[in-house]
Design an enzyme around this catalytic site. Structure first.
Site, PDB file in Angstrom:
ATOM      1  N   CYS A 154      -0.034 -10.835   0.097  1.00 52.51           N
ATOM      2  CA  CYS A 154       0.461 -10.230   1.357  1.00 52.51           C
ATOM      3  C   CYS A 154       0.257 -11.155   2.498  1.00 52.51           C
ATOM      4  O   CYS A 154      -0.775 -11.712   2.781  1.00 52.51           O
ATOM      5  CB  CYS A 154      -0.165  -8.800   1.624  1.00 52.51           C
ATOM      6  SG  CYS A 154       0.743  -7.775   2.699  1.00 52.51           S
ATOM      7  N   CYS A 168      -4.945  -7.384   7.477  1.00 55.06           N
ATOM      8  CA  CYS A 168      -5.930  -6.184   7.283  1.00 55.06           C
ATOM      9  C   CYS A 168      -7.203  -6.506   6.776  1.00 55.06           C
ATOM     10  O   CYS A 168      -7.379  -7.010   5.687  1.00 55.06           O
ATOM     11  CB  CYS A 168      -4.968  -5.093   6.472  1.00 55.06           C
ATOM     12  SG  CYS A 168      -3.385  -4.895   6.558  1.00 55.06           S
ATOM     13  N   CYS A 224      -8.593  -5.812   3.352  1.00 56.12           N
ATOM     14  CA  CYS A 224      -7.601  -5.656   2.052  1.00 56.12           C
ATOM     15  C   CYS A 224      -7.940  -7.099   1.227  1.00 56.12           C
ATOM     16  O   CYS A 224      -7.729  -8.090   1.528  1.00 56.12           O
ATOM     17  CB  CYS A 224      -6.358  -5.529   2.389  1.00 56.12           C
ATOM     18  SG  CYS A 224      -5.183  -5.279   0.945  1.00 56.12           S
ATOM     19  N   CYS A 279       1.679   7.033  -8.035  1.00 52.98           N
ATOM     20  CA  CYS A 279       2.151   6.460  -6.758  1.00 52.98           C
ATOM     21  C   CYS A 279       1.929   4.969  -7.028  1.00 52.98           C
ATOM     22  O   CYS A 279       1.055   4.307  -7.618  1.00 52.98           O
ATOM     23  CB  CYS A 279       0.650   6.657  -5.990  1.00 52.98           C
ATOM     24  SG  CYS A 279       0.218   8.532  -5.640  1.00 52.98           S
ATOM     25  N   CYS A 285       5.236   8.885  -5.553  1.00 49.72           N
ATOM     26  CA  CYS A 285       4.860   8.499  -4.298  1.00 49.72           C
ATOM     27  C   CYS A 285       4.872   6.874  -4.194  1.00 49.72           C
ATOM     28  O   CYS A 285       4.687   6.382  -5.290  1.00 49.72           O
ATOM     29  CB  CYS A 285       3.472   8.972  -4.144  1.00 49.72           C
ATOM     30  SG  CYS A 285       2.524   8.380  -2.513  1.00 49.72           S
ATOM     31  N   CYS A 294       2.569  10.958   3.502  1.00 49.07           N
ATOM     32  CA  CYS A 294       1.212  10.820   2.971  1.00 49.07           C
ATOM     33  C   CYS A 294       0.507   9.702   3.837  1.00 49.07           C
ATOM     34  O   CYS A 294       0.834   8.588   3.962  1.00 49.07           O
ATOM     35  CB  CYS A 294       1.096  10.352   1.406  1.00 49.07           C
ATOM     36  SG  CYS A 294      -0.548  10.087   0.844  1.00 49.07           S
ATOM     37  N   ARG A 308      -6.876  14.017   0.254  1.00 51.49           N
ATOM     38  CA  ARG A 308      -7.245  13.110  -1.077  1.00 51.49           C
ATOM     39  C   ARG A 308      -8.457  12.317  -0.947  1.00 51.49           C
ATOM     40  O   ARG A 308      -8.543  11.540   0.211  1.00 51.49           O
ATOM     41  CB  ARG A 308      -5.810  12.130  -1.284  1.00 51.49           C
ATOM     42  CG  ARG A 308      -4.714  13.063  -0.974  1.00 51.49           C
ATOM     43  CD  ARG A 308      -3.664  12.086  -1.290  1.00 51.49           C
ATOM     44  NE  ARG A 308      -3.367  11.753  -2.660  1.00 51.49           N
ATOM     45  CZ  ARG A 308      -2.461  10.808  -3.150  1.00 51.49           C
ATOM     46  NH1 ARG A 308      -1.677  10.005  -2.127  1.00 51.49           N
ATOM     47  NH2 ARG A 308      -2.155  10.622  -4.345  1.00 51.49           N
TER      48      ARG A 308
END
Ligand code: SAM
Ligand code: DTB
Ligand code: SF4
Length: 356
Positions: free
Chosen positions: A69, A73, A76, A113, A144, A204, A276
């Protein structure tokens, strides 16, 4: 704005939430200062008003496109710029996604998800994800996806294919955000959430706790989430998973009771949302997870893996739910029992069920 008017024995059904009040950061911060028992009592009252308190949703995650990616972040493992050992992979073929969703359903999950390590999907990606969403939906699972930033058109296309929820987190308070991510701004996250909401997909949206933010900044995150209008139907609260190679690997440990407080405050400020208990459950251990359920968490990721990091073994989760006397949602996305308007529940999945 949709307001649920159905009630049963004083309980409202968990439908699209409505904001009855605006939360200032100061008001949320005051909740953090309550004595622990008083805070948990308030969370329990809010939880029992809107949900069967012992009922937990099981959702299974699948990384449909891992690693590589371009974003930065700081938490991550999938950011290409950090050396975490996560390899950049191509989008999974449809049949692998269907096989994983079939196994998740057999294991008792009701929600599936699909996560992709993208800044934003390209047009050709959306077409492929649409096929995955339709196929997973056809299995009778709630769908999701979390694919990064979305345009309005992309959100509408995903809705057409049957997407129930889109996960896109605010991650932290606006004031702390630039310490964690510099490759996209907070407003871009809010814009994506607006596109998702406009397309009629359920939102979400949550964040991560334990990244070195202050208590006031945790309150800032919750206030942001609770003031979305309407607030999200589903609120993942992640405990930072400290992955070697990421800038946050050495983050100061967070007092686990502060995590429980954050769950309780999410429940109080967003009473109709499914809260969650997300990443980091392995590190929390059983006793802290039990407190989180007491504080109003009513959904977990179920299966031995999150996206790229570990999750408690499915068998261990079944044993924990059984030990706590918790039940799980049955298949059929919020199906009601026929005699009443409350969703159906069952005992924790049988220990003889195959593991994910
Ligand atoms: N790339 C998409 C995006 O960022 O929106 C989707 C996938 S991303 C992995 C989904 C969410 O997982 C992030 O927003 C973050 O809240 C959470 N997450 C990622 N790594 C994490 C970690 N190490 N610990 C806790 N939560 C994490
Ligand atoms: C969310 O808030 N947490 C999940 C889900 N949404 C996609 C992801 C957690 C990822 C943890 C790190 C990993 O396994 O790569
Ligand atoms: Fe990329 Fe999402 Fe990870 Fe950020 S959280 S680096 S956008 S995969």
């Amino acid at each position: 704005m949709t307001i649920s008017t159905q009630t049963l024995a004083g309980r409202k059904t968990a439908q699209t939430p409505v904001n009855v009040k605006t939360w200032t950061v100061a008001a949320v911060a005051e909740l953090y200062e309550l004595p622990f028992n008083d805070l948990l009592h308030r969370a329990q009252v809010a939880h029992r008003e809107h949900f069967a308190s012992g009922e937990i949703e099981l959702a299974t995650l699948l990384s449909i496109k891992s690693g590589g990616c371009p974003e930065d972040c700081a938490y991550c493992p999938q950011a290409a710029r950090y050396h975490t050992g996560v390899k950049a992979e191509k989008l999974l073929p449809l049949k692998e996604v269907v096989a994983a969703a079939t196994a998740a359903k057999q294991n008792g999950a009701t929600r599936f998800c699909m996560g992709a390590a993208w800044r934003e999907p390209k047009a050709r990606d959306i077409e492929k994800v649409q096929a995955m969403v339709s196929a997973v939906k056809a299995l009778g699972l709630e769908t999701c996806a979390t694919l990064g930033m979305l345009s309005g058109e992309q959100a509408r296309e995903l809705k057409q294919s049957g997407l129930d929820y889109y996960n896109h987190n605010l991650d932290t308070a606006p004031e702390f955000y630039s310490k964690i991510i510099t490759t996209r701004v907070y407003q871009e996250r809010l814009d994506t959430l607006g596109h998702v909401r406009q397309a009629g997909i359920k939102v979400c949206c949550g964040g991560i706790v334990g990244m070195g933010e202050s208590r006031l900044q945790r309150a800032g995150l919750i206030a942001q989430l609770a003031n979305l209008d309407p607030y999200p139907e589903s609120v993942p609260i992640n405990h930072l998973v400290k992955v070697p190679g990421t800038p946050l690997h050495g983050a100061e440990p967070l007092d686990p009771l502060e995590f429980v407080r954050t769950i309780a405050i999410a429940r109080i400020t967003m009473p109709r949302a499914r809260v969650r208990l997300s990443a980091g459950r392995r590190e929390l251990g059983e006793a802290v997870q039990a407190l989180c359920f007491l504080a109003g968490a009513n959904s977990i990721f179920y299966g031995d893996k999150l996206l790229t990091t570990g999750n408690p073994e499915a068998a261990a989760d079944r044993a924990l739910l059984k030990k706590l006397g918790l039940t799980t949602r049955v298949e059929g996305a919020g199906a009601s029992c026929g005699e009443c308007s409350m969703p159906q529940f069952r005992s924790a999945p049988s220990p003889s069920a195959p593991t994910a």
